[in-house]
Design a protein around this motif. Structure first.
Motif, PDB file in Angstrom:
ATOM      1  N   PHE A 168      74.524  19.529  -7.525  1.00 51.53           N
ATOM      2  CA  PHE A 168      75.537  18.616  -8.049  1.00 51.53           C
ATOM      3  C   PHE A 168      76.031  17.670  -6.950  1.00 51.53           C
ATOM      4  O   PHE A 168      76.601  16.626  -7.234  1.00 51.53           O
ATOM      5  N   LEU A 169      75.835  18.039  -5.687  1.00 53.15           N
ATOM      6  CA  LEU A 169      76.072  17.133  -4.568  1.00 53.15           C
ATOM      7  C   LEU A 169      74.710  16.894  -3.919  1.00 53.15           C
ATOM      8  O   LEU A 169      74.073  17.830  -3.443  1.00 53.15           O
ATOM      9  N   PRO A 170      74.224  15.653  -3.931  1.00 52.12           N
ATOM     10  CA  PRO A 170      72.860  15.379  -3.471  1.00 52.12           C
ATOM     11  C   PRO A 170      72.597  15.853  -2.046  1.00 52.12           C
ATOM     12  O   PRO A 170      73.452  15.726  -1.166  1.00 52.12           O
ATOM     13  N   GLN A 171      71.412  16.388  -1.843  1.00 52.14           N
ATOM     14  CA  GLN A 171      71.028  16.793  -0.498  1.00 52.14           C
ATOM     15  C   GLN A 171      70.966  15.589   0.438  1.00 52.14           C
ATOM     16  O   GLN A 171      71.200  15.727   1.647  1.00 52.14           O
ATOM     17  N   ARG A 186      79.819  13.345 -11.639  1.00 56.51           N
ATOM     18  CA  ARG A 186      78.876  14.417 -11.982  1.00 56.51           C
ATOM     19  C   ARG A 186      79.279  15.761 -11.370  1.00 56.51           C
ATOM     20  O   ARG A 186      78.642  16.783 -11.630  1.00 56.51           O
ATOM     21  N   ASN A 187      80.340  15.765 -10.572  1.00 51.95           N
ATOM     22  CA  ASN A 187      80.753  16.952  -9.820  1.00 51.95           C
ATOM     23  C   ASN A 187      81.390  18.009 -10.717  1.00 51.95           C
ATOM     24  O   ASN A 187      82.059  17.686 -11.697  1.00 51.95           O
ATOM     25  N   PRO A 188      81.209  19.294 -10.406  1.00 51.96           N
ATOM     26  CA  PRO A 188      81.841  20.355 -11.208  1.00 51.96           C
ATOM     27  C   PRO A 188      83.355  20.306 -11.208  1.00 51.96           C
ATOM     28  O   PRO A 188      83.999  20.748 -12.153  1.00 51.96           O
ATOM     29  N   TYR A 189      83.949  19.769 -10.140  1.00 55.89           N
ATOM     30  CA  TYR A 189      85.411  19.630 -10.119  1.00 55.89           C
ATOM     31  C   TYR A 189      85.852  18.696 -11.234  1.00 55.89           C
ATOM     32  O   TYR A 189      86.831  18.960 -11.939  1.00 55.89           O
ATOM     33  N   LYS A 239      72.286  26.775 -11.499  1.00 59.18           N
ATOM     34  CA  LYS A 239      71.156  26.832 -12.424  1.00 59.18           C
ATOM     35  C   LYS A 239      71.414  25.965 -13.652  1.00 59.18           C
ATOM     36  O   LYS A 239      72.439  26.095 -14.317  1.00 59.18           O
ATOM     37  N   ASP A 240      70.488  25.059 -13.923  1.00 58.44           N
ATOM     38  CA  ASP A 240      70.512  24.200 -15.120  1.00 58.44           C
ATOM     39  C   ASP A 240      71.843  23.458 -15.271  1.00 58.44           C
ATOM     40  O   ASP A 240      72.330  23.270 -16.393  1.00 58.44           O
ATOM     41  N   PHE A 241      72.405  23.023 -14.160  1.00 52.97           N
ATOM     42  CA  PHE A 241      73.709  22.353 -14.223  1.00 52.97           C
ATOM     43  C   PHE A 241      73.652  21.063 -15.028  1.00 52.97           C
ATOM     44  O   PHE A 241      74.628  20.668 -15.665  1.00 52.97           O
ATOM     45  N   LEU A 264      65.227  17.042 -18.332  1.00 55.89           N
ATOM     46  CA  LEU A 264      65.608  16.640 -16.974  1.00 55.89           C
ATOM     47  C   LEU A 264      65.963  15.148 -16.904  1.00 55.89           C
ATOM     48  O   LEU A 264      65.869  14.534 -15.844  1.00 55.89           O
ATOM     49  N   PHE A 265      66.392  14.600 -18.024  1.00 58.23           N
ATOM     50  CA  PHE A 265      66.755  13.181 -18.102  1.00 58.23           C
ATOM     51  C   PHE A 265      67.764  12.792 -17.016  1.00 58.23           C
ATOM     52  O   PHE A 265      67.585  11.805 -16.303  1.00 58.23           O
ATOM     53  N   LEU A 266      68.826  13.578 -16.868  1.00 50.34           N
ATOM     54  CA  LEU A 266      69.867  13.253 -15.898  1.00 50.34           C
ATOM     55  C   LEU A 266      69.373  13.407 -14.459  1.00 50.34           C
ATOM     56  O   LEU A 266      69.685  12.569 -13.601  1.00 50.34           O
ATOM     57  N   GLU A 267      68.604  14.452 -14.205  1.00 46.64           N
ATOM     58  CA  GLU A 267      68.053  14.654 -12.868  1.00 46.64           C
ATOM     59  C   GLU A 267      67.249  13.433 -12.427  1.00 46.64           C
ATOM     60  O   GLU A 267      67.369  12.975 -11.284  1.00 46.64           O
ATOM     61  N   LYS A 268      66.460  12.904 -13.329  1.00 46.64           N
ATOM     62  CA  LYS A 268      65.621  11.757 -13.005  1.00 46.64           C
ATOM     63  C   LYS A 268      66.472  10.500 -12.790  1.00 46.64           C
ATOM     64  O   LYS A 268      66.145   9.658 -11.951  1.00 46.64           O
ATOM     65  N   LYS A 269      67.564  10.376 -13.542  1.00 43.42           N
ATOM     66  CA  LYS A 269      68.462   9.239 -13.363  1.00 43.42           C
ATOM     67  C   LYS A 269      69.160   9.307 -12.001  1.00 43.42           C
ATOM     68  O   LYS A 269      69.317   8.290 -11.311  1.00 43.42           O
ATOM     69  N   PHE A 270      69.577  10.507 -11.608  1.00 44.84           N
ATOM     70  CA  PHE A 270      70.235  10.673 -10.315  1.00 44.84           C
ATOM     71  C   PHE A 270      69.286  10.291  -9.164  1.00 44.84           C
ATOM     72  O   PHE A 270      69.708   9.722  -8.158  1.00 44.84           O
ATOM     73  N   GLN A 271      68.015  10.613  -9.343  1.00 43.28           N
ATOM     74  CA  GLN A 271      67.039  10.351  -8.279  1.00 43.28           C
ATOM     75  C   GLN A 271      66.876   8.864  -7.998  1.00 43.28           C
ATOM     76  O   GLN A 271      66.465   8.475  -6.902  1.00 43.28           O
ATOM     77  N   GLU A 272      67.232   8.029  -8.967  1.00 42.87           N
ATOM     78  CA  GLU A 272      67.091   6.587  -8.790  1.00 42.87           C
ATOM     79  C   GLU A 272      67.954   6.079  -7.635  1.00 42.87           C
ATOM     80  O   GLU A 272      67.596   5.118  -6.964  1.00 42.87           O
ATOM     81  N   TYR A 273      69.120   6.708  -7.422  1.00 45.07           N
ATOM     82  CA  TYR A 273      69.922   6.302  -6.265  1.00 45.07           C
ATOM     83  C   TYR A 273      69.829   7.302  -5.111  1.00 45.07           C
ATOM     84  O   TYR A 273      70.008   6.925  -3.953  1.00 45.07           O
TER      85      TYR A 273
END
Length: 322
Positions: free
Chosen positions: A5-8, A116-119, A49-51, A71-80
């Protein structure tokens, strides 16, 4: 699947020479235990897991999720996420400006990291569950009550609808996965919009000076980086309207500061570049920025050096009376 949830790409900027993070797990305080430094890799923290996975049962409740890749959202996050290190490298080299497209993407990434953060999921979605559902269903009942029906069959149908509505409300209220489903639904909806809230906020923040403060390795970060200060000097997780100061640690040396009180006189909508202003951070300012980042932590505090993490641990334990 474990998802960050916080990018590496963000976390790696706070790693030491061995590509490790000095971490403090503040969950220990719940058990009356002292926090203490631990070395971890970026792969070990800020993931669940599966956040962001869009599961089949979500699609029956939210029609706009039908047909989407899980994994639609995962792929969108990867764009930035894949572009973020390149932009940070330019800021670390004190480049005086960024191409406007990169500046927009950079700010979009920062805002998206907050949303996108859990907080955010817990405070802006889950904690407001009862209020949102009550308001929604009360409005439905009010509209039904306004119907003036004379046909007995219509009256019976109205009663059945009210009964079904109450059942649906009960089902949603007892759904332990409500927060995750609603959060993911809203994230997907925003990604499908031409100009979503992240885009609007990032465009808004382009209007103000972007000042990057420099310290001698003294900024730390958390699993929910970025904090705003409102006109009453209270720290807010997300506030970008009216008067505000926004602080975002970028590296142990650099922290981005944006204030609504300092419009960027060099900025134009049709400009080719976004100017960045650099300045040394006074010790008092460094202390204040670090202090503010203690308000909205979910679990972890991160630093790249033993000295700073030891100081933080001592202060936390002393405040907790441990």
């Amino acid at each position: 699947m474990k998802q960050h949830f916080l990018p590496q790409s963000y976390l790696r900027e706070f790693c030491n020479a061995e590509s490790k993070l000095f971490t403090l797990d503040i969950d220990l305080l719940k058990f009356k235990r002292k926090v203490f430094p631990e070395l971890k890799t970026t792969a070990e923290v800020c993931r669940s897991k599966d956040f962001y996975t869009i599961k089949g049962d979500f699609k029956t409740q939210f029609q706009h999720l039908n047909g989407l890749d899980p994994l639609f959202l995962e792929k969108k996050f990867q764009e930035y996420e894949r572009e973020y290190p390149k932009i940070i490298a330019k800021i670390k080299s004190r480049q005086p400006d960024l191409p406007l497209q990169e500046a927009e993407l950079f700010m979009y990434a920062i805002i998206d990291i907050k949303i996108r953060n859990p907080y955010f999921r817990e405070t802006a979605v889950e904690s407001k569950k009862e209020t949102v559902i009550d308001t929604l269903f009360d409005s439905y009942r009010t509209e039904l009550a306004k119907l003036e029906l004379t046909d007995p069959r219509q009256i019976i149908r109205k009663d059945v609808m009210l009964e079904e509505m109450d059942k649906m409300k009960e089902k949603i209220m007892t759904d332990e996965d409500f927060g995750r489903k609603t959060h993911l639904s809203s994230l997907v909806s925003r990604q499908m919009e031409t100009k979503n809230v992240q885009h609007k906020i990032s465009q808004h923040l382009l209007q103000f000076e972007w000042r990057v403060l420099y310290s001698h390795n003294d900024f730390f970060t958390t699993d929910n980086p970025g904090v705003s200060i409102d006109p009453t000097n209270r720290p807010q997780n997300t506030k970008f309207t009216d008067e505000f100061f926004f602080f975002m640690p970028l590296t142990p040396h650099l922290c981005l500061v944006i204030s609504s009180k300092t419009p960027d006189k060099a900025y134009r909508v049709d400009a080719a570049n976004k100017q960045i202003y650099y300045a040394d951070a006074p010790k008092q300012m460094i202390h204040k920025i670090n202090e503010l980042h203690g308000f909205h932590v979910t679990k972890y505090i991160f630093s790249n050096n033993q000295r700073l993490i030891d100081i933080i641990a001592q202060k936390i334990n002393l405040t907790a009376g441990l």
